[in-house]
Write a protein that holds these residues in place. Structure first.
Motif, PDB file in Angstrom:
ATOM      1  N   MET B  15       0.841  -1.194   0.000  1.00 52.12           N
ATOM      2  CA  MET B  15       0.000   0.000   0.000  1.00 52.12           C
ATOM      3  C   MET B  15       0.880   1.249   0.000  1.00 52.12           C
ATOM      4  N   GLY B  16       0.533   2.210  -0.825  1.00 51.10           N
ATOM      5  CA  GLY B  16       1.305   3.445  -0.910  1.00 51.10           C
ATOM      6  C   GLY B  16       2.381   3.442  -1.970  1.00 51.10           C
ATOM      7  N   GLN B  17       2.679   2.266  -2.513  1.00 49.43           N
ATOM      8  CA  GLN B  17       3.706   2.178  -3.556  1.00 49.43           C
ATOM      9  C   GLN B  17       3.117   2.518  -4.923  1.00 49.43           C
ATOM     10  N   GLU B  18       3.992   2.878  -5.818  1.00 49.07           N
ATOM     11  CA  GLU B  18       3.604   3.149  -7.210  1.00 49.07           C
ATOM     12  C   GLU B  18       3.709   1.868  -8.022  1.00 49.07           C
ATOM     13  N   VAL B  19       2.753   1.680  -8.926  1.00 50.82           N
ATOM     14  CA  VAL B  19       2.844   0.556  -9.849  1.00 50.82           C
ATOM     15  C   VAL B  19       2.626   1.045 -11.276  1.00 50.82           C
ATOM     16  N   ILE B  20       3.255   0.366 -12.198  1.00 45.69           N
ATOM     17  CA  ILE B  20       3.056   0.637 -13.621  1.00 45.69           C
ATOM     18  C   ILE B  20       2.643  -0.656 -14.301  1.00 45.69           C
ATOM     19  N   LEU B  21       1.487  -0.611 -14.917  1.00 44.76           N
ATOM     20  CA  LEU B  21       0.985  -1.761 -15.667  1.00 44.76           C
ATOM     21  C   LEU B  21       1.210  -1.483 -17.148  1.00 44.76           C
ATOM     22  N   ARG B  22       1.686  -2.496 -17.838  1.00 42.50           N
ATOM     23  CA  ARG B  22       2.090  -2.290 -19.228  1.00 42.50           C
ATOM     24  C   ARG B  22       1.228  -3.074 -20.202  1.00 42.50           C
ATOM     25  N   CYS B  23       1.060  -2.485 -21.373  1.00 42.49           N
ATOM     26  CA  CYS B  23       0.220  -3.073 -22.408  1.00 42.49           C
ATOM     27  C   CYS B  23       0.857  -2.802 -23.767  1.00 42.49           C
ATOM     28  N   VAL B  24       0.778  -3.801 -24.630  1.00 44.07           N
ATOM     29  CA  VAL B  24       1.141  -3.586 -26.026  1.00 44.07           C
ATOM     30  C   VAL B  24      -0.116  -3.831 -26.849  1.00 44.07           C
ATOM     31  N   PRO B  25      -0.763  -2.758 -27.327  1.00 48.50           N
ATOM     32  CA  PRO B  25      -1.990  -2.931 -28.116  1.00 48.50           C
ATOM     33  C   PRO B  25      -1.680  -3.556 -29.484  1.00 48.50           C
ATOM     34  N   ILE B  26      -2.709  -3.919 -30.197  1.00 49.20           N
ATOM     35  CA  ILE B  26      -2.557  -4.433 -31.554  1.00 49.20           C
ATOM     36  C   ILE B  26      -2.031  -3.294 -32.438  1.00 49.20           C
ATOM     37  N   SER B  27      -1.078  -3.611 -33.292  1.00 45.67           N
ATOM     38  CA  SER B  27      -0.234  -2.576 -33.908  1.00 45.67           C
ATOM     39  C   SER B  27      -0.986  -1.559 -34.750  1.00 45.67           C
ATOM     40  N   ASN B  28      -2.045  -1.916 -35.437  1.00 46.14           N
ATOM     41  CA  ASN B  28      -2.724  -0.937 -36.277  1.00 46.14           C
ATOM     42  C   ASN B  28      -3.966  -0.348 -35.618  1.00 46.14           C
ATOM     43  N   HIS B  29      -4.134  -0.609 -34.326  1.00 55.20           N
ATOM     44  CA  HIS B  29      -5.267  -0.034 -33.611  1.00 55.20           C
ATOM     45  C   HIS B  29      -4.964   1.399 -33.210  1.00 55.20           C
ATOM     46  N   LEU B  30      -6.015   2.199 -33.089  1.00 54.00           N
ATOM     47  CA  LEU B  30      -5.855   3.624 -32.827  1.00 54.00           C
ATOM     48  C   LEU B  30      -6.390   4.062 -31.465  1.00 54.00           C
ATOM     49  N   TYR B  31      -7.305   3.252 -30.899  1.00 51.14           N
ATOM     50  CA  TYR B  31      -7.936   3.610 -29.637  1.00 51.14           C
ATOM     51  C   TYR B  31      -7.478   2.629 -28.578  1.00 51.14           C
ATOM     52  N   PHE B  32      -7.142   3.156 -27.410  1.00 47.44           N
ATOM     53  CA  PHE B  32      -6.617   2.322 -26.337  1.00 47.44           C
ATOM     54  C   PHE B  32      -7.393   2.630 -25.067  1.00 47.44           C
ATOM     55  N   TYR B  33      -7.536   1.586 -24.231  1.00 49.76           N
ATOM     56  CA  TYR B  33      -8.393   1.702 -23.050  1.00 49.76           C
ATOM     57  C   TYR B  33      -7.788   0.942 -21.880  1.00 49.76           C
ATOM     58  N   TRP B  34      -8.142   1.396 -20.691  1.00 49.29           N
ATOM     59  CA  TRP B  34      -7.934   0.612 -19.476  1.00 49.29           C
ATOM     60  C   TRP B  34      -9.273   0.436 -18.784  1.00 49.29           C
ATOM     61  N   TYR B  35      -9.536  -0.809 -18.371  1.00 42.04           N
ATOM     62  CA  TYR B  35     -10.695  -1.176 -17.583  1.00 42.04           C
ATOM     63  C   TYR B  35     -10.197  -1.939 -16.374  1.00 42.04           C
ATOM     64  N   ARG B  36     -11.017  -1.993 -15.346  1.00 40.03           N
ATOM     65  CA  ARG B  36     -10.670  -2.847 -14.223  1.00 40.03           C
ATOM     66  C   ARG B  36     -11.880  -3.682 -13.820  1.00 40.03           C
ATOM     67  N   GLN B  37     -11.579  -4.792 -13.154  1.00 41.17           N
ATOM     68  CA  GLN B  37     -12.634  -5.704 -12.689  1.00 41.17           C
ATOM     69  C   GLN B  37     -12.261  -6.191 -11.306  1.00 41.17           C
ATOM     70  N   ILE B  38     -12.958  -5.703 -10.305  1.00 36.25           N
ATOM     71  CA  ILE B  38     -12.787  -6.213  -8.955  1.00 36.25           C
ATOM     72  C   ILE B  38     -13.368  -7.618  -8.923  1.00 36.25           C
ATOM     73  N   LEU B  39     -12.729  -8.502  -8.167  1.00 29.99           N
ATOM     74  CA  LEU B  39     -13.077  -9.929  -8.177  1.00 29.99           C
ATOM     75  C   LEU B  39     -14.578 -10.151  -8.030  1.00 29.99           C
ATOM     76  N   GLY B  40     -15.158 -10.837  -8.996  1.00 28.79           N
ATOM     77  CA  GLY B  40     -16.571 -11.200  -8.945  1.00 28.79           C
ATOM     78  C   GLY B  40     -17.520 -10.099  -9.356  1.00 28.79           C
ATOM     79  N   GLN B  41     -16.987  -8.971  -9.794  1.00 31.16           N
ATOM     80  CA  GLN B  41     -17.849  -7.850 -10.153  1.00 31.16           C
ATOM     81  C   GLN B  41     -17.747  -7.539 -11.643  1.00 31.16           C
ATOM     82  N   LYS B  42     -18.462  -6.508 -12.061  1.00 32.20           N
ATOM     83  CA  LYS B  42     -18.476  -6.197 -13.486  1.00 32.20           C
ATOM     84  C   LYS B  42     -17.233  -5.428 -13.898  1.00 32.20           C
ATOM     85  N   VAL B  43     -17.022  -5.363 -15.188  1.00 32.94           N
ATOM     86  CA  VAL B  43     -15.901  -4.634 -15.750  1.00 32.94           C
ATOM     87  C   VAL B  43     -16.240  -3.143 -15.732  1.00 32.94           C
ATOM     88  N   GLU B  44     -15.289  -2.323 -15.264  1.00 36.40           N
ATOM     89  CA  GLU B  44     -15.529  -0.879 -15.136  1.00 36.40           C
ATOM     90  C   GLU B  44     -14.529  -0.104 -15.989  1.00 36.40           C
TER      91      GLU B  44
END
Lengths: 112, 112
Positions: B15-44
């Protein structure tokens, strides 16, 4: 903002039976309605989508219907198989590139 | 079939630390997104990114969150000072205009 309600939260069917999952949305500006299948611990995968200029779309055993006047859309799976068991999420957005608002999910269990 | 790649698959942080999550999207895609899903819940929805800037963000995406596309391939989500309630599965997604999303396999973030 958009609110998407999904029912039922769990659905159990016998193999070979049909399954129907229903969603309602609140924002009349929404025009794009995808359905995602999520197996345990895995990513959501797009299985079918529909745009508001179409009332129904079918892909083999899967079909989606949209009633824009009533603001609801449904997923129909025919001839269910055990491998259809998963959590299914509906979603809505203004356009396919915009943010998606997801429903709460339906856990489908297909009993052999 | 092209995939969206996310690393790491699981991150445990204090708790209190910084984290960096990394993603490599599909190369010719133009729109990028982050979503999260708390365990057992819907995607937000968290944030969408187009043309090197944020195009939409949700209430969840507060000042503790930031996104960056440092080069032509990576897309990162940084959480500056993690809280217990940030524990969730974080999904990156990308799309071309007018098509459905492709989600990555997710990063499970556990804040202890």
């Amino acid at each position: 903002g958009e609110n998407v309600e999904q029912h039922p939260s769990t659905l159990s069917v016998q193999e070979g039976d049909s399954a129907v999952i229903k969603c309602t949305y609140s924002d009349s500006a929404s025009n794009y309605f995808p359905w995602y299948k999520q197996e345990l611990g895995k990513r959501p995968q797009l299985i079918i989508d529909i745009r508001s200029n179409v009332g129904e779309k079918k892909d083999q055993r899967i079909a989606v219907t949209l009633n824009k006047t009533a603001k609801h859309f449904s997923l129909h799976i025919t001839e269910t198989q055990p491998e259809d068991s998963a959590v299914y999420f509906c979603a809505a957005s203004i356009n396919a590139g915009n943010m998606l608002t997801f429903g709460g999910g339906t856990r489908l269990m297909v009993k052999p | 079939e092209p995939e969206v790649t996310q690393t790491p698959s699981h991150q445990v942080t204090q708790m209190g630390q910084e984290v960096i999550l990394r993603c490599v999207p599909i190369s010719n895609h133009l729109y990028f997104y982050w979503y999260r899903q708390i365990l057992g819940q819907k995607v937000e929805f968290l944030v969408s990114f187009y043309n090197n800037e944020i195009s939409e963000k949700s209430e969840i995406f507060d000042d503790q969150f930031s996104v960056e596309r440092p080069d032509g391939s990576n897309f990162t989500l940084k959480i500056r000072s993690t809280k217990l309630e940030d524990s969730a599965m974080y999904f990156c997604a990308s799309t071309m205009t007018g098509n459905g999303y492709t989600f990555g396999s997710g990063t499970r973030l556990t804040v202890v």
